[in-house]
Each structure stands twice: as C-alpha cells, then as structure tokens.
Scaffold this motif. Sequence first.
Motif, short mmCIF file in Angstrom:
data_model
loop_
_atom_site.label_atom_id
_atom_site.label_comp_id
_atom_site.label_asym_id
_atom_site.label_seq_id
_atom_site.Cartn_x
_atom_site.Cartn_y
_atom_site.Cartn_z
N TYR A 258 0.82 -1.20 0.00
CA TYR A 258 0.00 0.00 0.00
C TYR A 258 0.86 1.25 0.00
O TYR A 258 0.61 2.21 -0.73
CB TYR A 258 -0.92 -0.04 1.22
CG TYR A 258 -1.64 1.25 1.55
CD1 TYR A 258 -2.79 1.61 0.86
CD2 TYR A 258 -1.18 2.08 2.56
CE1 TYR A 258 -3.46 2.78 1.16
CE2 TYR A 258 -1.83 3.25 2.87
CZ TYR A 258 -2.97 3.59 2.17
OH TYR A 258 -3.63 4.74 2.48
N SER A 259 1.91 1.22 0.80
CA SER A 259 2.71 2.43 0.95
C SER A 259 3.50 2.76 -0.31
O SER A 259 3.97 3.87 -0.49
CB SER A 259 3.65 2.29 2.14
OG SER A 259 4.40 1.11 2.00
N GLN A 260 3.64 1.78 -1.19
CA GLN A 260 4.31 2.05 -2.46
C GLN A 260 3.57 3.11 -3.27
O GLN A 260 4.15 3.81 -4.09
CB GLN A 260 4.38 0.77 -3.31
CG GLN A 260 5.10 -0.38 -2.66
CD GLN A 260 6.60 -0.19 -2.70
OE1 GLN A 260 7.14 0.35 -3.66
NE2 GLN A 260 7.26 -0.60 -1.63
N TYR A 261 2.27 3.15 -3.04
CA TYR A 261 1.45 4.02 -3.87
C TYR A 261 1.26 5.41 -3.28
O TYR A 261 0.61 6.25 -3.88
CB TYR A 261 0.07 3.38 -4.11
CG TYR A 261 0.15 2.11 -4.91
CD1 TYR A 261 0.33 2.17 -6.28
CD2 TYR A 261 0.03 0.87 -4.30
CE1 TYR A 261 0.40 1.01 -7.04
CE2 TYR A 261 0.11 -0.29 -5.04
CZ TYR A 261 0.30 -0.23 -6.41
OH TYR A 261 0.38 -1.36 -7.15
N VAL B 117 -4.24 14.39 -17.50
CA VAL B 117 -4.85 13.33 -18.32
C VAL B 117 -3.87 12.18 -18.49
O VAL B 117 -4.24 11.01 -18.33
CB VAL B 117 -5.26 13.90 -19.69
CG1 VAL B 117 -5.71 12.78 -20.62
CG2 VAL B 117 -6.36 14.93 -19.53
N GLU B 118 -2.62 12.51 -18.78
CA GLU B 118 -1.62 11.46 -18.97
C GLU B 118 -1.46 10.63 -17.69
O GLU B 118 -1.42 9.41 -17.73
CB GLU B 118 -0.27 12.09 -19.31
CG GLU B 118 -0.05 12.27 -20.78
CD GLU B 118 1.32 12.86 -21.03
OE1 GLU B 118 2.32 12.23 -20.64
OE2 GLU B 118 1.38 13.97 -21.59
N PHE B 119 -1.41 11.35 -16.59
CA PHE B 119 -1.25 10.66 -15.31
C PHE B 119 -2.44 9.75 -15.05
O PHE B 119 -2.28 8.61 -14.61
CB PHE B 119 -1.09 11.68 -14.19
CG PHE B 119 -1.03 11.08 -12.82
CD1 PHE B 119 0.10 10.38 -12.42
CD2 PHE B 119 -2.08 11.19 -11.94
CE1 PHE B 119 0.16 9.81 -11.15
CE2 PHE B 119 -2.03 10.63 -10.69
CZ PHE B 119 -0.90 9.92 -10.29
N ALA B 120 -3.63 10.26 -15.34
CA ALA B 120 -4.83 9.46 -15.09
C ALA B 120 -4.80 8.18 -15.90
O ALA B 120 -5.09 7.10 -15.38
CB ALA B 120 -6.07 10.28 -15.42
N SER B 121 -4.43 8.28 -17.17
CA SER B 121 -4.44 7.06 -17.97
C SER B 121 -3.33 6.12 -17.52
O SER B 121 -3.51 4.90 -17.53
CB SER B 121 -4.33 7.38 -19.46
OG SER B 121 -3.18 8.13 -19.70
N PHE B 122 -2.23 6.70 -17.09
CA PHE B 122 -1.14 5.87 -16.55
C PHE B 122 -1.61 5.11 -15.32
O PHE B 122 -1.38 3.90 -15.18
CB PHE B 122 0.04 6.79 -16.20
CG PHE B 122 1.10 6.15 -15.35
CD1 PHE B 122 1.98 5.21 -15.89
CD2 PHE B 122 1.22 6.49 -14.01
CE1 PHE B 122 2.96 4.63 -15.10
CE2 PHE B 122 2.19 5.91 -13.22
CZ PHE B 122 3.07 4.98 -13.78
N MET B 123 -2.34 5.81 -14.44
CA MET B 123 -2.81 5.17 -13.21
C MET B 123 -3.85 4.09 -13.48
O MET B 123 -3.90 3.08 -12.78
CB MET B 123 -3.38 6.22 -12.25
CG MET B 123 -2.36 7.06 -11.53
SD MET B 123 -1.18 6.09 -10.59
CE MET B 123 -2.20 5.51 -9.24
N GLU B 124 -4.68 4.33 -14.50
CA GLU B 124 -5.68 3.31 -14.82
C GLU B 124 -5.01 2.01 -15.22
O GLU B 124 -5.46 0.92 -14.87
CB GLU B 124 -6.61 3.79 -15.94
CG GLU B 124 -7.56 4.90 -15.53
CD GLU B 124 -8.63 4.45 -14.54
OE1 GLU B 124 -8.84 3.24 -14.39
OE2 GLU B 124 -9.24 5.34 -13.90
N VAL C 279 5.98 8.04 -11.47
CA VAL C 279 5.20 8.98 -10.66
C VAL C 279 6.05 10.21 -10.35
O VAL C 279 5.57 11.34 -10.43
CB VAL C 279 4.72 8.31 -9.36
CG1 VAL C 279 4.10 9.34 -8.43
CG2 VAL C 279 3.70 7.23 -9.66
N ALA C 280 7.33 9.98 -10.05
CA ALA C 280 8.20 11.11 -9.74
C ALA C 280 8.31 12.04 -10.94
O ALA C 280 8.32 13.26 -10.80
CB ALA C 280 9.58 10.60 -9.33
N LYS C 281 8.38 11.43 -12.13
CA LYS C 281 8.47 12.24 -13.35
C LYS C 281 7.21 13.08 -13.52
O LYS C 281 7.26 14.28 -13.82
CB LYS C 281 8.64 11.33 -14.57
CG LYS C 281 10.09 11.20 -15.01
CD LYS C 281 10.15 10.45 -16.33
CE LYS C 281 11.18 9.34 -16.27
NZ LYS C 281 11.01 8.35 -17.35
#
Lengths: 771, 477
Positions: free
Chosen positions: A609-612, A694-701, A717-719
Amino acid sequence: MEGSGVLGIVHDLAKDAKVPPDLSNQAENPSDFVAKFKDANSHGVSNLVPMMEILHGICRDDRTKALFSKSKRPPPIMSAANESSYRALKEKLLQQVGPLSVLDNQNAPQRSKRLFPDRPYMTLDYLCDDLMIKGNFGPLGKIPVVSQESAIIEDLLYCFIGIEGSHIKPIKNASTGQVDLKLDPSMDPSLRELVQRIAPLCQHYSTIVQFAEDWFQQGSGRVNQALSGALYQVIKDYYIFVTQLESQLRQHELTLNKLWFYIQPTLSTMAMVAELCRNCETMGARGGKTLSLLHQLVTCQTGNENCKAVAEFLVKAAAKPYFEILSRWIHRGMISDSGKDFFVEDNEVIDRTILPLEYSDDYWERRYTLRMDQIPAFLHSSSDMILRTGKYLNVIQQCDKSIRWPESVDEVQYMANPDQYTPLLEKAHAFASKTLLDLLVKDRDLIGHLRSVKHYFLLDQGDFIVQFMDLCEKELLQNVNKVEPARLESLLELAQRTSAANTDPYKDNVGVELLPYDLIFQMCKILSIDTDSEMDFKTPSNASDLTGLEAFAFGYDVQWPISLVLNRKSLACYQMLLRQLFYCKHVERLLSSVWISTKVFKCYPTDQYSQYAASFALRQKMLNFLQNLEYYMTFEVLEPNWEAMIAKIRSGKIANVDQVLEIHSDFLSTCLNDCMLSSPQLLTTVRKLLGVCVEFASFMEVVAQSCDELDTFHDEVAKFDLRFNSVLFSLLDRIAQMGRENYNERIMNILHRLDFNGFYTQALDQFGCTP
Amino acid sequence: CLFGNTFPRIRERFNESQQSSGRERRARKSLCLNRNPKILNPIPIEPIVLTVLTVIMPCEMIMLQLGQCGNQIGFEFWKKLCAEHGISPEGILEEHATEGTDRKDVFFYQADDEHYIPRSVLLDLEPRVINNIMNSEYKKLYNPENVYLAKDGGGAGNNWASGYSQGQKLYEEVFDIIDREADGSDSLEGFVLTHSIAGGTGSGMGSYILERLADRYPKKLVQTYSVFPNQETSSDALSSVGVSDVVVQPYNSLLTLKRLTRSADCVVVLDNTALNRIATDRLHISNPTFSQINELVSTIMSVSTTTLRYPSYMNNDLIGLIAPLIPTPNLHFLMTGYTPLTTAADTQAAIRKTTVLDVHKSLQRIRERKLAGFIPWGPASIQVALSRKSPYVKTAHRVSGLMLANHTSISSLFQRALRDYDKLRKREAFIEQFRKEEMFADGLEEMDDSREVVQRLVDEYQAATKPDYLTWGMQQS
C-alpha cells in the motif's frame, strides 16, 4: 464636304440627346443638324451615341479629315446602317487615327441637368446662345441720356426676369454658368455705372432659376425638390416685385436711381439665396446636407429680418419632406427614402427568414447605419438617438404585429433651436426603447433564455452535465471524424430529459456542435483579429487530429429578437467558456475515476500500500488544483458576474436594449478575462497542466489493472510529479505577474486558493526561487 | 473504456433501439428530428421513448439502514428529505413542489407521475424500531419489499459477533433485496449505510454487509454514517439518554472500525459524545432525547447531500464531493460540523446573520492568520461548495453551513476506542459472549487483527501530520 457627309451619317444613325456643340457647329446648317439629330433620337435609332463620339473624334482630327477628303467615293459606311459595318468602320478608324483618344471625357459631360432639354425656351433662365449675342445693340448712343435711361430701365426689367434686352445682353460663361451683362458700348457712362451696379441681381436671378430647374428633376432627392419648389415661390414673389417696378415705369415714375434704391432689399435677399444655391452646388449637397446649409443660413441671418424670413421659409419648406421621413422612422421604424436623403441608411440585403443567425448578427451593427454627411446640423446631437429609436421600432415591427402605436403623433417641423426637438425625440425614443425592452425581457423572456444558456454553457446545471458526460464520454474520446453528431444530439436529449434540465422551457434550443478547431486556436484566432498574425489563424492546421472532446461545443438556436442579445459573437464567448469548463470537468472525472480504481488498494498489505503513497499525493494535488480552478471560475468569476448582470438588467435603470447588449457583452468579456481565457500564455499553461493530469490518469488506470511494474512505477510517478510541479509553478508565476500588472484582485484569488496552506510557496522556497 | 461498465443497460437499450426494426428506427429518427414533443407522431414512438427515458438517472444512491440506531437516523433522514423535496408522508409529490428543479431521484425513485419511493433498505434483527416506523404516518412511504426483519426477531443482543454471524446466515435474503435495488437503478453511484458501531446489529451485521458490498460492488462508493458511542466516562454521562449502556461496546466498536477502515470508502463520523455536548451546551437541552440527537444527525446527513440534490456548478456527484477530501484511501474518516445547529423545537436560538461573503471572509482570515493547520506534504485548502436549499422548508437563517473535514485529530477517537478495548481485553471482561459465537470459538485472533488495523490507522493519521508522510509506509516496512 465633311459637313454633308457627317449629316448623312447622322441622318442614318443618330441617337441620344447630346450633340457636341463643336460638332454641330461644323455642319453647314447647324440647326438642321440638331433637328435631324433630335428626330433620329426620338425615333430611337440605335448606337447613336457612340457614333456621335466617333464623329466628334473625326472632326477634331485633321489627319483623318484629310484622309476622308482624299477618297473619291464616300466611305462604305455612309449608307450602311447595320451594326457590323459600323463596328468594322470603328475598327478601321481606330487603326487609322492612331493615338487619338476617341472618347474625350472632358467634353462629354456637358450640363445635362437642364430641365427642358427639348424645349430650351421653356426655361426661366437666360437663353444664352451665341446667336442672340450676335444681334446688334440698338442705337442707344444716338438718343439723349434721359431717353436712354427709360430704355435701359425697360431693358433691365426684362433682364430681371430672364429675357435679354436690346441694349443689355446677358452672356453666360459656359464653364461657370455665371451671367455677365454685356452693355451697349454707346451707353452713357454714368448710366452704365449704375446698370453695372444693378447687374448682380440678374446674376442672382439666373443662378437661382438655374438651380430651381436643376433640382426640380427626378433624382435630386426630396429635400432638394422641396427646396426647388420653395425657390419657385421666391421667384414668384420676385416677379411681383418686378411687375410693381414696371407699373412704376409705365407711370413714368421710375428712374434708374430710384430702381437702384428699390432693389436694395431684394438684391440682398436674392444674393443670399443665390449664394446658398452655389454652396449647395459646390458641396454636392442633398438631403440632410442641404438642410445643414439652410440651417446655417438661418442662424447667420440674425441682422437682416427680411433675409431671415426668406431663409426660414426656405428651410421650412425644404425640411418638410425630410421631417416626414424622420417622423415615419421614429414613430413606425420604417424608412421611405427613395431619394436617399435621410441620414439613416437601410442596408437590408437578405431575407431574414432564410438566414436567421447571420441576419441577427449583422442586424444590429449593419442593417441600419448613419450616413454621417447627411445628418442635418440641427439633428447632429440626437442622431444616435434617432437611429436607435427607429431600429427598436423596426425590431418590434418584425416580431410583434399587435403592438399598440401611440394614438397621436406630434408633427415634427423645422425649428431654429435644435434643443426644441429634444422633448419630441426623447418621447419617441422612450416609447420605442421601453416597448422593445418589455418585448425582450417580459414578452420573450430574455432572462429565462440567458438562464437556460447558463445551464448548458456555464455548466450551472451540474447534474445535467454529469449525466451528459456519462453518456457521451466514450463517443467524445474518439477522433472527431468518427464522432457522429446525430448520436451526440440524441444523447444530449436523453441527458436533458433525465436531469433537472428537463424543466427548462428552452431546452430544445440546445444542440451539439463539433468545431473544426480547439479552444486555443479559437481564442488565438479571436485575439489575432486586426493584428499582423491574423493570417496565421485563418485555417486550423490540425482539424482531423482533434478528439471529439476538443472539438465539442454546444450550440444554441434562438428566435428573433432574442438572437439580438444571444448573437453569434456572444455565443462564441459562451462556447469558449464552456469548452474550458467542460474540459476541466472531464479531467476531474478522470482523476475521480482513478480515485475509485485505486480505492481498493487500502486492502493491500502495508508495504504494498505504501508504495502508492506518492501517486495518491500527486492525484490529490491534481484534484486540488482542478477543483480550485473550477471553483474559481464558477463561484468566483461566473456566478458573481452573472448575478450582477441579472441585477442590472432587472434593476429598471436600463432604458434601452443597447444597454442590455452592453451589459451582456461586458459580462462575457469580464468572464473570459478572469477565467484566464484571454491570455494565450495562461491558457496554454493551464491546458498543458490539464494534459499532464490526463496522462497521469491514464497511466494510473493501467497501473490499477496490473500491478506488475512496481519498479518503474516510482520513477514514473516522480516524473509526473516533476512535470506537474514545473508547469504549475510557471502558471502561478504568470498569474502573479498578471495580477501585479493589471491590478486584478480577482485573479489573485486563485493564487491564494491553490496555495491555501502555503505548500507551493514552501516548495518554491526549497527550489531557491520565489514566485 | 473508463466508464463502460457503469451503465451497461443504457448502452444495451440504446444499441437495441439503434438496431431495432426499420419501423422503430424510423420512429427513433423522427424522435431525434422532432424535438418538440407536440409534433411527435404518437403511435410508434411512445414505447421506445418510455424504455429510454425511465431507465437512467445519474448518481443514484441506495440507503441501507441497519439496526436500531441506523433505522432511527434513517427515519429522521427520510422525513427531512420528504420535507425538503415536497413529498408527503405517503410518498406523493405535493402540489406546490411539482415545478421544482431539485433532483429527487438521487434518493428516491419514481413509481408513477407523482409517487416517489425512497431507494432505501431497512434491515434489523429485532422488530421494535422498524415496527415503530411502519406504524408511523410514513408507513406508506417505503417499499414494503425493502423492509427486512429477521424472522426470529431476537436481535443481536448488542453482540457484534452475533450480528456478524446472523448477517452471514441472512446473506442471501438481504442481498436479494440490495441486488434488486441496485439492478433497478442504472447508474448507481454507491451505497449509504447508516448504523452505530456500538450495538449488535448495526455494527456486526453492518460489518458483514460492508465486506460483502466491497466484494460485490468494487467500483461503487460505499459511504457510511457511523454513530460513534458516547464515551463520556463520568457519572453525569449516565444520566443522559445518549450514553451507551452496552458493556461490550469497546469490542463492538473495534471490530466494526476494522471494517470501516478496510471496506468503506468514506465514513462520516457522528460522534455521540460531541452531539450530546452540542445539544446541552449550544441548544441548552439539558437531557437531549434520542430523537433530538437523531434530528441533528439527519440534518447533517441531508445537508451533506444537498449538492447532489440541488445541483449547481460543482460537487454534483458523490465522488466529486468526497474524492478531494480523501487524499489517500485509508484516511477516509470525515468529521462534521454544522451551523446553525437547531432542532425543530428550537428555531429561535440566537443566530448571527451570515452571508456567503462572510464565509469567504472568514476563510481568508483562516488563511492569513494560519488559524488551521494543514498537511505539510501536499496542497490543502478549505473548499466551499455552495448549494441552494429547499424552498419548501422555512428557516430563520438565510445561510447555513456544513463542514466536512478530514482532520488528523479524528485519530484521538480511535485511540480512545483502542484504550477502552485494551482495558476490557486485559481483564477479558465479557469476552464469553463472543466466544459463544462460531467466529471466536477457536480464538480471539480476529480481535487482535482488528486492533492491529485500528492501531495502524491511528499511526497513519499521526504520520499524516508530518512532512515525510509519503515515505512513512516504506519506513515502517
């Protein structure tokens, strides 16, 4: 030889009213020539005018003449009456005459404005043919001076009414139209001196008559025609005066000195009128301009009661038709101005029913325009009010036939003091503006329409937009070419019916539009109007690359006369606001769906969990930014401005529709500006930021579905975090800069909102720079 | 596709209507063209219009009322909602409310033109409260099929384990009802559960249902309004009604807290202690009754859903409301505050006239003077969601405000729960009741596990106050 030849052709081919005088003079029998010409003209012989021009050219060119005289037999065209041979001749002649300009326009426009071109003797003016001047003077010098005097007086009286005498001959200067009196050279010098003093009266008379006859014709406008009529009245009075002089003469009571004494008042009046006529002529005055000149005349004549009376008479008479037009315009909103005298111009070109949208766009600005030079001086200050009055009435005429017109209409007539018109015009204006305003606001429910527009374009009806996005998101994520507008339309209708929008009485006005350009392009295009880079934004470059979402906008069809307010220009502003809000909503929904997808992570063991955690924090940062942006745009910009606008419209202080239009466009421009839509840099930065989201959202999906790539996950995520931060910082920087430059309190609010707990300030401090 | 599975039925029906016979397709087309219903040719279109129109309503919520407390606050909630939407106790839309632009369909569904039925499931293991409801004037409001009473009617005896195991046994029957409700709504956004964490049914059965809901509807939001027991210890607390008389309450609370942490997405904490204090200190009610407290609760519940029911620019769905409040999935316990808090009997309480501007001003003051502490590891702010209020309910004040806050100080509540639990557990007091149940027959591992979960929650909340929160989890492991 040439003369008869010329006459022969004229006999066959003559047409039109104009005979160049130097041509007729070359004929052996000029009057015969002219008569033949008239005859041919009255029988409608074709191609007479060009033929005459050719003849004219031939006559003036000696080489051609010589060529003609050399040829033994007459040229073949002499008898040929048909057009083809005439053409051939023309070609031939053109070749032969070489550089000769056939059409000499300096001679062509002779004074054609004669009232009686066919009946020159009908004129009241002098007949100033050379023929008459050729006639000899009577033997004046041989009779005694005393007898000379009565003869001269008689001659003068004739001259006064436009008839040449035997000792005094009027000569008209062909170019200026000025009349000079040619006196018998044998006249007694002292009498001659007196006569020459009296002579100007004849000149004035001639000028006045000339213009009265000119303006009497069709096409000079109703004002000038009315003035012509008034001038005839003046002339009639003048004749009576001359008659009185004559009866004095008959009673042997008139001497030249007495005459000189008697004509003094008349002379000044006639001089004034003649001066006016010449002014009108030189300025090409007609309509309102003529009235301006007349008005000026009246105001200048304060010293001379007589002149003033005449001037007032003239201006009243001339203004009568003008005020009829004006009255019809300000009381019925119609223009019946065949002579183009009136200063309001009706530019109706298209039928309203065919192109309702374009029509209402242009209507307000272009349908009726002011002809600035035609505004009479005495109406100058109220011209705008007059324009608006009629414009309002016209709109009312077009959409409400049942309107009750005021029973009695005050007759408008010329008044020397311009202020005297004001109450009358104001009364008409008040009626028109109030009626139209009531029509728009009460009858056609303008505010209801605006509210409806607000529901759809400013996303004020949240459940509708949530519903619509639920239904359409999939469709809109496709390329614009694959989006089916009909499908969107039906989904829109569904969304309307299943949300609170169902109670909106104007919901059928809304439609879906897919524009061929995205928001940034649309805005840049508008901003670039009238700048050097306008051409860069003529055609969108990437129309086919757009997604449905980028191309999407609502459309709104409204009926006349509401479309006056909700015209295409203001709808474009609404569309820009909508596109921005809509896109923000879309991104917010993407992030919310990331929230839902990742909510199951809470059941993961702690280490996993903490990874996220970093990704949660970034998502939160983005959501925070979006919600604050949306909140700022809606609750801090749109809603207060909206309330202020509605309050203004409802306040009752609004006097006319123009003010409503102004308030409305002010509202839109304030909103566009405060929503950061009017600065390309700000807008592109905001869009870039949304793009990162938007990019982040699709990445997370993707991550939420398969949790394999945990190694690269952190770096990714850092990027994203870095990208988001850097764009956000540059946005905050720009906003701060803009706020400082423009003293825009409101836009600073978003800074405070976004950085409520000082998180970004701290982060910036750590980077070692300050916003 | 992001939202593809959210409304399979609409899509299906829409596709059906797209692929339907030529006659229907023509009709469909003419429906698109003739947007003015008056011009519609009524014969072929009618059935299609109806199938399309009646099925979908966005962001629907299903309310689950569990146990004595859950049903009581649920009852008050529906009363309030009926009043706000102009719906009579029989579920009939009042005449004055037909023109409203509010959204009744978030919590109600429409049986016919003017008949609204709450999308609510009433569950209890003992009949007293539900019978009271069904004997009140609101008895016709509810769908009788959605009222479930355990047949033996013995209740859970304030025992979490008993409630949990009965929930297991009744799983089929209960989820028949819930599934039917969920199927009946096409764009269901989530569930709202009302219960108390101290008793037996609400906590035990509630825990079980929470677990199953998370399994069965992983994409739906599960929000709970959880009443935390009165934890005032001194003797004066005993005198007031709200004080818990359940001795095993610390066990129940802890076991339920685990499920609230793991299986719920958003927990609105209704702290009975605080509510009691408000009632006595602010409203000057010396001995607040259950119904007075419940009315306060129902006010908070109804106000926290106003942005859904009276849509405006923002926060028109539940996710939009709670997502920004909950930064990481575990930290999902929200505190509430409401002003002006009054009960129906006490509308005359002195209330300062407040406007929206005042709210903004005070927010600015908070920012400038740093009156509130915020998390140091991310941007945070006080967001204002403006909403209209019901035109049918007359109030003495023009503006009322609800605060929903995610505040780390909530962990003190959990710490207290842990402390109370530890006290009992050390003495093994009343543990026998639990051992009787199957779940604890072999040992008390479940309790230890729950304690661990709650302890970690407390730790996480405390870690969230520090700048290195984002790496906290990794440091731990």
